[in-house]
Design a protein around this motif. Sequence first.
Motif, PDB file in Angstrom:
ATOM      1  N   ASP A  89      23.019  37.260  41.485  1.00 53.96           N
ATOM      2  CA  ASP A  89      24.005  36.485  41.707  1.00 53.96           C
ATOM      3  C   ASP A  89      24.183  36.067  39.753  1.00 53.96           C
ATOM      4  O   ASP A  89      24.388  36.333  39.443  1.00 53.96           O
ATOM      5  CB  ASP A  89      24.212  35.131  42.339  1.00 53.96           C
ATOM      6  N   ALA A  90      22.915  35.748  39.687  1.00 48.30           N
ATOM      7  CA  ALA A  90      22.741  35.422  37.604  1.00 48.30           C
ATOM      8  C   ALA A  90      23.828  36.919  37.121  1.00 48.30           C
ATOM      9  O   ALA A  90      23.873  37.066  35.883  1.00 48.30           O
ATOM     10  CB  ALA A  90      21.854  35.057  37.269  1.00 48.30           C
ATOM     11  N   LYS A  91      22.917  38.141  37.360  1.00 45.26           N
ATOM     12  CA  LYS A  91      23.477  39.410  36.946  1.00 45.26           C
ATOM     13  C   LYS A  91      24.654  39.682  36.739  1.00 45.26           C
ATOM     14  O   LYS A  91      25.943  39.821  36.004  1.00 45.26           O
ATOM     15  CB  LYS A  91      22.735  40.521  37.791  1.00 45.26           C
ATOM     16  N   VAL A  92      25.572  39.194  38.117  1.00 43.13           N
ATOM     17  CA  VAL A  92      26.932  39.225  38.682  1.00 43.13           C
ATOM     18  C   VAL A  92      27.708  38.406  37.776  1.00 43.13           C
ATOM     19  O   VAL A  92      28.470  39.209  36.047  1.00 43.13           O
ATOM     20  CB  VAL A  92      26.963  38.755  39.834  1.00 43.13           C
ATOM     21  N   MET A  93      27.059  37.117  36.916  1.00 41.25           N
ATOM     22  CA  MET A  93      28.170  36.478  36.553  1.00 41.25           C
ATOM     23  C   MET A  93      28.002  36.825  35.337  1.00 41.25           C
ATOM     24  O   MET A  93      29.182  37.215  34.104  1.00 41.25           O
ATOM     25  CB  MET A  93      27.354  35.055  36.255  1.00 41.25           C
ATOM     26  N   GLU A  94      27.159  37.447  34.834  1.00 44.09           N
ATOM     27  CA  GLU A  94      26.164  38.342  33.274  1.00 44.09           C
ATOM     28  C   GLU A  94      27.601  39.475  33.450  1.00 44.09           C
ATOM     29  O   GLU A  94      27.842  39.270  32.222  1.00 44.09           O
ATOM     30  CB  GLU A  94      25.267  38.227  33.340  1.00 44.09           C
ATOM     31  N   ALA A  95      27.475  39.726  33.818  1.00 46.43           N
ATOM     32  CA  ALA A  95      28.429  41.062  34.030  1.00 46.43           C
ATOM     33  C   ALA A  95      29.808  40.828  33.799  1.00 46.43           C
ATOM     34  O   ALA A  95      30.375  41.307  32.875  1.00 46.43           O
ATOM     35  CB  ALA A  95      28.323  41.892  35.539  1.00 46.43           C
ATOM     36  N   ILE A  96      29.870  40.448  34.358  1.00 49.14           N
ATOM     37  CA  ILE A  96      31.297  39.372  34.658  1.00 49.14           C
ATOM     38  C   ILE A  96      31.981  38.623  33.063  1.00 49.14           C
ATOM     39  O   ILE A  96      33.197  38.919  32.180  1.00 49.14           O
ATOM     40  CB  ILE A  96      31.552  38.042  35.341  1.00 49.14           C
ATOM     41  N   LEU A  97      30.790  37.964  32.446  1.00 48.44           N
ATOM     42  CA  LEU A  97      31.223  37.605  31.078  1.00 48.44           C
ATOM     43  C   LEU A  97      30.869  39.025  30.356  1.00 48.44           C
ATOM     44  O   LEU A  97      31.861  38.262  29.057  1.00 48.44           O
ATOM     45  CB  LEU A  97      29.414  36.566  30.783  1.00 48.44           C
ATOM     46  N   LEU A  98      30.296  39.618  30.444  1.00 46.59           N
ATOM     47  CA  LEU A  98      30.347  40.540  29.581  1.00 46.59           C
ATOM     48  C   LEU A  98      31.351  41.835  29.186  1.00 46.59           C
ATOM     49  O   LEU A  98      31.124  42.954  28.415  1.00 46.59           O
ATOM     50  CB  LEU A  98      29.022  41.377  29.306  1.00 46.59           C
ATOM     51  N   SER A  99      32.253  41.742  30.271  1.00 50.74           N
ATOM     52  CA  SER A  99      32.876  42.415  30.980  1.00 50.74           C
ATOM     53  C   SER A  99      34.266  42.022  29.520  1.00 50.74           C
ATOM     54  O   SER A  99      34.535  41.355  28.732  1.00 50.74           O
ATOM     55  CB  SER A  99      34.086  42.410  31.852  1.00 50.74           C
ATOM     56  N   PRO A 100      35.004  43.298  29.342  1.00 62.61           N
ATOM     57  CA  PRO A 100      35.979  43.387  27.876  1.00 62.61           C
ATOM     58  C   PRO A 100      36.962  42.614  28.011  1.00 62.61           C
ATOM     59  O   PRO A 100      37.920  41.396  27.204  1.00 62.61           O
ATOM     60  CB  PRO A 100      36.430  44.385  27.877  1.00 62.61           C
ATOM     61  N   GLU A 101      37.125  42.073  29.197  1.00 60.60           N
ATOM     62  CA  GLU A 101      38.746  40.958  29.612  1.00 60.60           C
ATOM     63  C   GLU A 101      38.146  39.831  29.156  1.00 60.60           C
ATOM     64  O   GLU A 101      38.013  38.720  28.454  1.00 60.60           O
ATOM     65  CB  GLU A 101      38.649  41.198  30.739  1.00 60.60           C
ATOM     66  N   CYS A 102      36.247  39.745  29.546  1.00 60.16           N
ATOM     67  CA  CYS A 102      36.592  38.241  28.885  1.00 60.16           C
ATOM     68  C   CYS A 102      35.734  37.982  27.893  1.00 60.16           C
ATOM     69  O   CYS A 102      35.988  36.700  27.557  1.00 60.16           O
ATOM     70  CB  CYS A 102      34.727  37.760  29.967  1.00 60.16           C
ATOM     71  N   ARG A 103      35.184  39.291  27.491  1.00 58.57           N
ATOM     72  CA  ARG A 103      35.127  38.670  25.812  1.00 58.57           C
ATOM     73  C   ARG A 103      36.640  38.776  24.655  1.00 58.57           C
ATOM     74  O   ARG A 103      35.734  38.014  23.671  1.00 58.57           O
ATOM     75  CB  ARG A 103      33.891  39.737  25.574  1.00 58.57           C
ATOM     76  N   ASN A 104      37.503  38.787  25.491  1.00 55.75           N
ATOM     77  CA  ASN A 104      38.696  39.073  24.720  1.00 55.75           C
ATOM     78  C   ASN A 104      39.771  37.628  24.914  1.00 55.75           C
ATOM     79  O   ASN A 104      40.032  36.945  23.745  1.00 55.75           O
ATOM     80  CB  ASN A 104      39.232  40.184  25.253  1.00 55.75           C
ATOM     81  N   TYR A 105      38.840  36.981  26.054  1.00 50.91           N
ATOM     82  CA  TYR A 105      39.109  35.531  26.817  1.00 50.91           C
ATOM     83  C   TYR A 105      38.717  34.374  25.776  1.00 50.91           C
ATOM     84  O   TYR A 105      38.752  33.255  25.242  1.00 50.91           O
ATOM     85  CB  TYR A 105      39.113  35.944  27.763  1.00 50.91           C
ATOM     86  N   TYR A 106      37.369  34.298  25.514  1.00 49.83           N
ATOM     87  CA  TYR A 106      36.434  33.348  25.034  1.00 49.83           C
ATOM     88  C   TYR A 106      35.809  33.625  23.391  1.00 49.83           C
ATOM     89  O   TYR A 106      35.600  34.906  23.236  1.00 49.83           O
ATOM     90  CB  TYR A 106      34.954  33.589  26.429  1.00 49.83           C
ATOM     91  N   THR A 107      35.229  33.015  22.760  1.00 47.67           N
ATOM     92  CA  THR A 107      35.070  33.281  22.183  1.00 47.67           C
ATOM     93  C   THR A 107      33.729  33.290  22.448  1.00 47.67           C
ATOM     94  O   THR A 107      32.860  33.121  22.987  1.00 47.67           O
ATOM     95  CB  THR A 107      35.015  31.727  20.996  1.00 47.67           C
ATOM     96  N   THR A 108      33.210  33.584  20.933  1.00 47.36           N
ATOM     97  CA  THR A 108      31.745  34.337  20.560  1.00 47.36           C
ATOM     98  C   THR A 108      30.523  32.650  20.879  1.00 47.36           C
ATOM     99  O   THR A 108      30.302  33.385  21.247  1.00 47.36           O
ATOM    100  CB  THR A 108      31.484  35.111  19.572  1.00 47.36           C
ATOM    101  N   ASP A 109      31.113  31.717  20.560  1.00 46.29           N
ATOM    102  CA  ASP A 109      29.954  30.735  20.350  1.00 46.29           C
ATOM    103  C   ASP A 109      30.293  30.101  21.421  1.00 46.29           C
ATOM    104  O   ASP A 109      29.657  30.050  22.578  1.00 46.29           O
ATOM    105  CB  ASP A 109      31.349  29.660  20.506  1.00 46.29           C
ATOM    106  N   MET A 110      31.673  30.540  23.090  1.00 39.95           N
ATOM    107  CA  MET A 110      31.826  29.847  23.723  1.00 39.95           C
ATOM    108  C   MET A 110      30.422  31.088  25.383  1.00 39.95           C
ATOM    109  O   MET A 110      29.838  30.767  26.189  1.00 39.95           O
ATOM    110  CB  MET A 110      32.935  29.838  24.715  1.00 39.95           C
ATOM    111  N   LEU A 111      30.676  31.974  24.539  1.00 41.75           N
ATOM    112  CA  LEU A 111      29.809  33.108  25.559  1.00 41.75           C
ATOM    113  C   LEU A 111      28.265  33.521  25.321  1.00 41.75           C
ATOM    114  O   LEU A 111      27.416  33.350  26.092  1.00 41.75           O
ATOM    115  CB  LEU A 111      29.922  34.660  25.491  1.00 41.75           C
TER     116      LEU A 111
END
Length: 112
Positions: free
Chosen positions: A77-99
């Motif tokens: 589950d932690a790996k799935v969450m990490e994969a979501i966070l590192l997706s291009p869509e998520c990285r474009n939406y959230y700031t680098t600081d938040m990620l």
Amino acid sequence: MKGTLLLLALLVTGELGFQTTEACLSFFEAFAGMASGNKALMNLILSKFEPTGQEREAFEKLQECYNGLGLSGKLLDAKVMEAILLSPECRNYYTTDMLDKIKKVLSKLTSM
């Protein structure tokens, strides 16, 4: 199970009037506390949100499910969450600081 957590996060976000980026870190903190399997840690994190008795009970039931998954299930589950966070869509939406903050929370979960 993952759908339940996502729905819970969306409900909390909408109910409390948070912007998504403000609620994101709180969601991952609560997720990490619950998935850690440590009831005291989970209750400490949840205390920041002033939960009712029923809400604490619901999180305890979720934690029991995660404890039933074992270490491999929690890491997956932690790996799935990490994969979501590192997706291009998520990285474009959230700031680098938040990620970075979210990655730090998830890394604590995987180090347990």
